[in-house]
Scaffold this active site. Structure first.
Site, PDB file in Angstrom:
ATOM      1  N   ARG A  84     -51.045 -17.837  20.078  1.00  0.00           N
ATOM      2  CA  ARG A  84     -50.558 -16.513  20.466  1.00  0.00           C
ATOM      3  C   ARG A  84     -50.924 -15.502  19.412  1.00  0.00           C
ATOM      4  NH1 ARG A  84     -45.638 -16.245  24.042  1.00  0.00           N
ATOM      5  NH2 ARG A  84     -45.425 -14.051  23.559  1.00  0.00           N
TER       6      ARG A  84
ATOM      7  N   GLU B 296     -47.655 -12.429  34.325  1.00  0.00           N
ATOM      8  CA  GLU B 296     -46.486 -12.227  35.184  1.00  0.00           C
ATOM      9  C   GLU B 296     -46.201 -10.725  35.192  1.00  0.00           C
ATOM     10  OE1 GLU B 296     -42.714 -13.789  33.806  1.00  0.00           O
ATOM     11  OE2 GLU B 296     -41.836 -13.586  35.814  1.00  0.00           O
TER      12      GLU B 296
ATOM     13  N   LYS C  80     -40.927  -8.649  24.462  1.00  0.00           N
ATOM     14  CA  LYS C  80     -40.216  -7.688  25.321  1.00  0.00           C
ATOM     15  C   LYS C  80     -38.761  -7.592  24.901  1.00  0.00           C
ATOM     16  CE  LYS C  80     -41.078  -9.136  29.453  1.00  0.00           C
ATOM     17  NZ  LYS C  80     -42.383  -9.807  29.299  1.00  0.00           N
TER      18      LYS C  80
END
Length: 505
Positions: free
Chosen positions: A257, A36, A267
């Site tokens: 992950r 994204e 983030k």
RNA sequence: GCUCCGGUGGUGUAGCCCGGAUAAGCAUACCGGCCUUUCGAGUCGGUGAUCGCGGGUUCGAAUCCCGCCCGGAGCACCA
């Protein structure tokens, strides 16, 4: 002949280092990397992208880079570029680049198909009611209305004069009692009126990841869709949507992950550090962003090898930077020149020293040439080494000669001067071998040393150590992005004239 | 709470699906030798895992079955 054969075999092992894909046909495998565009790419993206590409290449297939940009409130134009740049640096070469937002017309078509066939409905319940119903497994009244009614509602969603944000959602008819809560009629489309970086105000109804993802994978011909394992519960939804629409089903594969010890890729946690100026920016060498890794001096090949070494397992782990550093060090070692850098310098005066031109090789094994340094008995050496020397001790100035200490550093005072006496050139066992710069020719140099960014879940205020020192004069010619090894100090990347960043020891 | 997914030396990973070669390979980290442009690389050697725990099946289990413990994820109008 014989060595050639060996080489070929070795290469094959190298490329086949990831476990085989099930139902993979040579030449027909299509993978995709779907970031994204809402932030800077980091090492976690690298893991996904490199795995995707490696599988595509393993089977002589294709890799698609797809920007999953279906939330105009979050996407930003800069990030499309940042992600492309990151992949370029890594050497990941997609065979096709596309945006999910280019397929809005098709999404709408599939939406209507699902509404007409009674598999999706436009829900006008309040968000908190929806939430409540989900947790209790209750169906709402909207659900049982006719497809025609829902088609009308859908049009009112699309119409700028119709429903406003949060007034209506298109939901899939799943199973409100399912133990897998991802199946309790999740949202397929919602109204977002923000301007999209590529489509501006053209659309106001946007598909969610749950809807756009499987459709994109399917219509793009993706055969093997890999994603991180927090999506695992959504596998059933992914297949439900495709089956309902009669679309081809890709294979779905999940992996864990990437979490690196001593840092974060979140983030949410990184943004404040940048906003508050606690780090320099997204390329601050303490960060795990690709631009930061590059700036710190990591080679893209090393990043690739590192992430592949983690494999596609679903096991949770927290690898150490040491693993990446080790790979990088092995790659850098044969490539970079050696120079002397003296951190926290202390002056050393050598009585009786001959004037000597030191001829020093730029690499111990490779033919990188040499540099010549004229010496006249006055040097600087690292304080850390100087402090260990007592009167009567000897040391060897690397590539030069031996020195016997006559007056050691005063313990309590500043201790700026060490005095010694020339003690011959013969190689003696056990002498400390110390790098130096000539007091007649040196450049002031600063080196940034990075330490863990996050300690005990908090920003480490000591995460950047600034080391000042003297480098030999030849270092004045180094250019930004040059990589060197400062002997006995570590591998560094030159950031700007007079400033280096320690990549690792 | 419910559901799902994980759990192999300090760290990462292979092996587990299709149980058997010395009760575990490789990398990293650490220790030591060699190498004298290194506290790097290379090279040689070493320490370090009864494979989360407990049962069961079997001649034989890290691998199959059951129970438990611990960790993670999901329960979004975010991907």
């Amino acid at each position: 002949m014989f060595p050639d054969i060996l080489e070929v075999q070795e290469k094959r092992v190298e490329e086949r280092r990831l476990p085989a894909l099930s139902n993979a046909v040579e030449g027909k495998v299509v993978t995709r990397f779907p970031p994204e565009p809402n932030g800077y790419p980091h090492i976690g993206h690298a893991k996904a992208a490199v795995i995707d590409e490696t599988y595509a290449r393993m089977y002589n297939g294709r890799l698609i880079l797809r920007f999953d940009d279906t939330n105009p409130a979050k996407e930003q134009l800069d990030y499309y570029k940042a992600i492309k740049d990151g992949l370029d640096w890594l050497g990941v070469k997609p065979d096709l680049v596309k945006n999910s937002s280019d397929d809005m017309a098709r999404f709408y078509g599939y939406a209507e198909q699902m509404i007409s066939s009674g598999h999706a409905y436009a829900c006008t319940c309040q968000p908190d009611v929806v939430k409540q119903n989900r947790s209790e497994g209750k169906e709402c009244a909207c659900r049982s209305l006719s497809p025609d009614e829902h088609l009308q509602r859908w049009r009112r969603m699309l119409d700028a004069q119709g429903y406003k944000m949060n007034e209506a959602f298109l939901r899939v008819k799943g199973d409100m009692q399912s133990l897998n809560t991802a199946l309790r009629d999740p949202t397929l489309f919602r109204i977002i009126e923000a301007a999209h970086p590529l489509k501006d105000k053209k659309y106001r109804v946007w598909p969610t990841y749950d809807f756009a993802g499987p459709i994109e994978d399917s219509i793009d011909g993706v055969t093997h869709a890999l994603r991180t394992k927090e999506y695992e519960l959504r596998d059933a939804l992914y297949f439900l949507i495709l089956k309902t629409l009669g679309l081809r089903l890709p294979e779905l594969i999940e992996f864990s992950r990437l979490e690196l010890r001593g840092t974060t890729v979140s983030k949410r946690k990184l943004q404040p550090l940048i906003r508050d100026g606690l780090v320099e920016g997204w390329d601050d060498p303490r960060l795990p962003t690709l631009t930061a890794l590059r700036r710190r001096g990591f080679l893209p090949e090393a990043v690739r090898e590192f992430v592949l070494s983690l494999g596609v397992s679903k096991a949770e782990s927290e690898p150490d930077w040491a693993l990446l550093e080790s790979v990088n060090r092995k790659m850098l070692d044969p490539l970079v020149r050696r120079y002397f850098f003296v951190p926290d310098p202390v002056r050393l005066e050598v009585a009786g020293a001959p004037e000597v031109k030191a001829i020093l090789k730029l690499h111990p094994e490779k033919n990188f040439g040499e540099r010549v340094i004229e010496t006249r008995g006055a040097f600087y050496i690292p304080r850390e080494d100087a402090e260990k020397l007592k009167q009567g001790d000897s040391l060897r100035l690397l590539g030069l000669y031996n020195v016997e200490i006559e007056h050691s550093l005063p313990a309590s005072e500043e201790g700026l001067l060490l005095k010694g006496r020339y003690a011959g050139e013969d190689l003696r066992e056990g002498l400390p071998k110390i790098q130096w710069v000539s007091a007649d020719s040196y450049r002031e140099f600063t080196v940034w040393v990075t330490l863990p960014l996050i300690v005990d879940n908090e920003f480490n205020k000591e995460s950047l150590k600034i080391v000042k020192g003297f480098a030999e004069a030849a270092c004045g010619d180094l250019k930004p992005d040059d990589k060197v090894q400062f002997i006995r100090f570590g591998f560094c990347r030159i950031d700007s004239p007079g400033l280096a960043i320690l990549t690792h020891r």
